[in-house]
Design a protein around this motif. Structure first.
Motif, short mmCIF file in Angstrom:
data_model
loop_
_atom_site.label_atom_id
_atom_site.label_comp_id
_atom_site.label_asym_id
_atom_site.label_seq_id
_atom_site.Cartn_x
_atom_site.Cartn_y
_atom_site.Cartn_z
N LYS A 182 26.64 -38.45 68.28
CA LYS A 182 25.56 -38.78 67.62
C LYS A 182 24.48 -37.75 67.60
N TYR A 183 25.20 -36.64 66.74
CA TYR A 183 23.51 -35.78 65.95
C TYR A 183 24.42 -35.66 65.05
N ILE A 184 25.76 -35.79 64.46
CA ILE A 184 26.81 -34.88 64.02
C ILE A 184 26.99 -36.43 62.57
N LYS A 185 27.11 -37.07 61.89
CA LYS A 185 27.31 -38.26 60.59
C LYS A 185 28.45 -37.97 60.26
N MET A 186 30.03 -38.87 59.72
CA MET A 186 30.59 -38.37 59.11
C MET A 186 30.52 -39.48 58.12
N LYS A 187 31.00 -38.56 56.60
CA LYS A 187 30.40 -39.30 55.08
C LYS A 187 32.00 -39.37 54.69
N LEU A 188 32.42 -40.56 54.44
CA LEU A 188 34.02 -41.03 53.22
C LEU A 188 34.24 -40.95 52.04
N GLY A 189 34.09 -40.56 50.87
CA GLY A 189 34.32 -41.01 50.35
C GLY A 189 35.00 -39.85 48.27
N ILE A 190 34.68 -40.61 47.39
CA ILE A 190 35.67 -39.79 46.01
C ILE A 190 34.22 -38.58 45.50
N ILE A 191 34.70 -38.20 44.86
CA ILE A 191 33.59 -37.42 44.15
C ILE A 191 35.13 -37.34 43.01
N PRO A 192 34.54 -37.34 41.35
CA PRO A 192 35.56 -36.57 40.46
C PRO A 192 35.92 -34.57 40.13
N LYS A 193 36.98 -35.20 39.48
CA LYS A 193 37.74 -34.07 39.68
C LYS A 193 37.18 -33.06 38.98
N TYR A 194 36.45 -33.16 38.19
CA TYR A 194 35.92 -32.26 37.14
C TYR A 194 34.13 -32.23 38.47
N ASN A 195 33.98 -32.38 39.24
CA ASN A 195 32.17 -31.92 40.20
C ASN A 195 32.81 -31.21 41.14
N VAL A 196 34.57 -31.17 42.06
CA VAL A 196 35.21 -30.06 42.98
C VAL A 196 34.24 -28.94 42.81
N ASP A 197 33.89 -28.34 42.17
CA ASP A 197 34.39 -26.71 41.19
C ASP A 197 32.46 -27.23 41.57
N LYS A 198 31.74 -28.11 41.36
CA LYS A 198 30.80 -27.86 41.85
C LYS A 198 30.42 -27.54 42.95
N LEU A 199 30.72 -28.24 43.40
CA LEU A 199 30.89 -28.35 45.26
C LEU A 199 30.94 -27.14 45.99
N LYS A 200 32.30 -26.84 45.69
CA LYS A 200 32.69 -25.54 45.96
C LYS A 200 31.53 -24.01 46.04
N LEU A 238 25.07 -34.81 47.41
CA LEU A 238 26.12 -35.83 47.14
C LEU A 238 26.19 -36.86 46.28
N MET A 239 25.11 -37.37 45.55
CA MET A 239 24.98 -38.00 45.09
C MET A 239 25.13 -37.50 43.41
N SER A 240 24.53 -36.19 43.42
CA SER A 240 24.21 -35.28 42.05
C SER A 240 26.11 -35.01 41.29
N LEU A 241 26.67 -34.97 42.96
CA LEU A 241 27.91 -35.11 42.26
C LEU A 241 29.02 -35.86 42.29
N ASN A 242 28.26 -38.03 41.95
CA ASN A 242 28.59 -39.15 42.00
C ASN A 242 29.57 -38.74 42.83
N PHE A 243 28.94 -39.21 44.18
CA PHE A 243 30.02 -39.86 45.13
C PHE A 243 30.09 -40.53 45.63
N ASP A 244 31.02 -41.48 45.73
CA ASP A 244 31.06 -42.84 46.17
C ASP A 244 31.57 -42.74 47.34
N GLU A 245 30.67 -43.23 48.44
CA GLU A 245 30.82 -42.96 50.00
C GLU A 245 31.69 -44.66 49.98
N ILE A 246 32.54 -44.88 51.38
CA ILE A 246 32.34 -46.11 51.40
C ILE A 246 32.35 -46.55 52.86
N ASN A 247 31.35 -47.03 53.28
CA ASN A 247 30.46 -48.41 54.16
C ASN A 247 31.64 -48.41 54.87
#
Length: 678
Positions: free
Chosen positions: A158-176, A214-223
């Motif tokens: 109800k209060y939490i939205k789960m998102k699943l997708g791909i991030i390019p490897k070179y953006n993983v460090d930025k995410l961390k 997430l969009m700034s990290l080129n996150f490709d979400e699966i709907n």
């Protein structure tokens, strides 16, 4: 082999017959349309001859331009949709056009068929999209297979939205590095050298802010658009089952579509053919004038097509008023279009004439002269049996298989000419020891070749003068036909000065003393200067000069200098014919010398083959251009004005030619679309 005789046709008929009359005119492929309103406004429409139809005469006072009310775009879209769905080649079949039919009934059938097919096609498309989404979702869920949690419960939080997708490897460090700035819990569930699959749990109140990060990290979400119960592993099994169901549904619908295609294939071709006809009918009606009761149509018809047109109109329309007028009965300044008609041998050379200009109606068709002279010039410059046969084969391939009848036809005929001259020169693929020369070997008698080229040029230029005499006579142009440098006076001067030069070179006695010949030449030059006042005197036109007298004679003086220079340059220009014939042999000798220098027979043979390819391609192109130059600059300037306009009958084939050229976009929206006629 001439410009065909034309007549103007004027038709008056009932408005309820206008579509059928237009259809029969289009199928006859004979009428070059003229705007009827223009002819009526200029009092050229012979309405008064229709005295047996008083209603047509009375209604004539309310005449206006025809304004079509048909809107074919919607039905066009549906027919195009059927063709694309069933992958049917666009073909116009005349057997469907020669039948009696009601296109309104066709429209009703098209609408019914289209709705059935569209519904099934859209269903197949949606199933394909669903299958692709399932495949993509399966790929992601495989990364979550080891997680033992009900995925449906996670998605329904109800209060939490789960998102699943791909991030390019070179953006993983930025995410961390920015993890503390993200109001979400992020798990990395899989990674390789290129990408990482991540799962994020986001509080719904801050979903928008997290999405921006997430969009700034080129996150490709699966709907995830489907809902099953159980773990990711259970979902994968159920998705596989759904894929199989989709395959069966698609197969079933495609079978239904295939049955529809089999039953409706000929009908769809019929709809397309008749739709093309409807567009052409609407195009023709743009030229028609009309009242509430009658329509008025006018156009040009070649005399040889008149009988076929009348046979078709009389068979299908009994109440039409059809009036023909010959060109001599038309108003001054109304020029018919030019319809060229030549035999099989010369027809391809019409394209060469048309590149320069269209002959006017009262002008000789130069196609025969161009065709014969061009073949002579090319053959003389490129005489070889083997290479000529290669050109002939290339021309036939372009003509028969590549649908290039003009270029292919010209090349094939030039190849025949080259082969004939090859026998005269005794040359086969450059070798002169295979057959004997019937006339001369160019390299062994250079002087003869150059002199023969000049003589050929003199003959062709003289024929050009004769063409100008005839054209001037047809136009009643006294100035250009008699007194100009291309007229009788100019030809007399040309032949006399050639005779005088030849006599001096050969050291022969002239039939008149040199002084007398010189005086005659001067008199001829003076006559050419006085061409305008002399022609105006003959015709009784005043004033004698169209400009000031001083300007006229200054221009005439420079004209004399230009005449002397052009006569010399035009004649000597043909020396290139002999020069290229000699050069053709010389180029082969160069390759033959290279072949002898090779280390073995294979390399030597390869050199000769390469040499012949270069000679056919490079020298053949140069000779082709040089022959074209002689035709355009040395010969056409003598006799050809090219100020006419081409006869273009209103017909289906011309409409499809426009589609292929990309001029019209009504019927075909894709450049790759094929249109054929059967």
């Amino acid at each position: 082999m001439a410009v065909e005789k034309m007549e103007m046709i004027n038709i008056i008929g009932q408005m309820d017959e206008v579509d059928d009359v237009a259809k029969n005119i289009i199928l006859s492929s004979s009428v070059h349309m003229v705007n009827a309103i223009t002819e009526i406004n200029q009092n050229n429409f012979p309405i008064l001859k229709a005295q047996d139809n008083v209603d047509a005469l009375l209604d004539f006072n309310y005449i206006k331009q025809y304004n079509s009310q048909k809107n074919l775009q919607e039905i066009e879209r549906k027919v195009e949709g059927l063709l694309d769905i069933f992958e049917i080649k666009r073909r116009v079949k005349f057997k469907y056009l020669n039948e009696e039919y009601d296109f309104k009934e066709d429209i009703r059938e098209i609408n019914e068929l289209y709705e059935v097919v569209r519904e099934k096609h859209e269903k197949v498309s949606s199933l394909y999209d669903e299958s692709k989404n399932i495949e993509k979702l399966e790929q992601y869920l495989r990364y979550l297979r080891h997680i033992n949690v009900n995925l449906d419960e996670v998605l329904d939080m109800k209060y939490i939205k789960m998102k699943l997708g791909i991030i390019p490897k070179y953006n993983v460090d930025k995410l961390k590095k920015n993890y503390e700035n993200i109001s979400a819990i992020v798990f990395k569930v899989f990674s390789d050298i290129d990408m990482a699959v991540v799962m994020a749990f986001v509080p719904k109140p801050v979903e928008i802010e997290v999405d921006r990060v997430l969009m700034s990290l080129n996150f490709d979400e699966i709907n995830i658009n489907v809902k099953f119960k159980g773990t990711p592993s259970n979902w994968i099994d159920m998705l596989s089952q759904r894929k199989e169901e989709i395959k069966r549904e698609i197969h079933s619908i495609r079978s239904e579509l295939s049955e529809i295609k089999t039953k409706s294939f000929k009908k769809i071709e019929m709809y397309y053919s008749r739709l093309i006809m409807e567009f052409k009918i609407e195009e023709l009606k743009n030229y028609i004038a009309c009242t509430n009761e009658f329509f008025y149509l006018t156009g040009w018809v070649p005399f040889f097509k008149k009988r076929n047109l009348m046979k078709r109109l009389e068979k299908n329309h009994k109440n039409l008023i059809v009036i023909f007028k010959e060109t001599k009965d038309l108003r001054e300044g109304l020029n018919p279009p030019t319809c060229l008609r030549n035999g099989y041998l010369l027809t391809p050379f019409q394209s060469i004439v048309k590149m320069y200009g269209i002959p006017s109606y009262n002008e000789l068709d130069p196609t025969a002269f161009v065709g014969i002279s061009y073949m002579l010039l090319f053959g003389a410059m490129f005489g070889d049996v083997g290479q000529g046969l290669v050109l002939f084969l290339i021309g036939e391939i372009l003509n028969r298989f590549k649908r290039r009848p003009n270029l292919g036809g010209v090349l094939a005929r030039l190849g025949i000419s080259s082969t004939i001259f090859g026998f005269l020169y005794g040359s086969v693929f450059g070798y002169e020891d295979i057959i004997n020369a019937l006339v001369v070997r160019p390299m062994e008698d250079i002087n003869l070749m150059l002199i023969a080229a000049i003589v050929l040029g003199i003959v062709l230029l003289s024929i050009g003068y004769l063409y100008n005499f005839i054209n001037s006579y047809k136009r009643r142009d006294v100035e250009n036909g008699i007194f100009s440098r291309n007229g009788v006076v100019g030809l007399s001067f040309y032949w006399l000065i050639l005779y005088y030069i030849a006599a001096k070179v050969l050291d022969k006695e002239t039939f008149l003393p040199s002084g007398v010949i010189t005086i005659i030449l001067i008199i001829l030059l003076i006559v050419m200067v006085l061409k305008e006042p002399l022609s105006n005197l003959v015709k009784g036109v005043r004033p004698l000069y169209s400009e000031s007298v001083s300007d006229y004679y200054i221009e005439g003086g420079f004209g004399i200098l230009e005449t002397l220079l052009s006569l010399l340059s035009n004649t000597l220009s043909f020396i290139r014919v002999g020069a290229f014939a000699i050069n053709h042999v010389g180029l082969f000798i160069a390759f033959a010398t290279l072949a002898k220098m090779m280390a073995n027979n294979v390399e030597s043979a390869a050199t000769m083959v390469l040499g012949n390819i270069i000679i056919i391609g490079l020298e053949g192109l140069i000779v082709f251009i040089q022959g074209l130059r002689l035709e355009y600059y040395e010969l056409f300037s003598k006799y050809f004005s090219g100020t006419g306009y081409e006869y273009n009958p209103c017909c289906i084939t011309s409409y499809l030619d426009d589609i292929k050229k990309g001029i019209l976009s009504k019927i075909t929206k894709k450049q790759s679309t094929l249109v054929s006629i059967e």
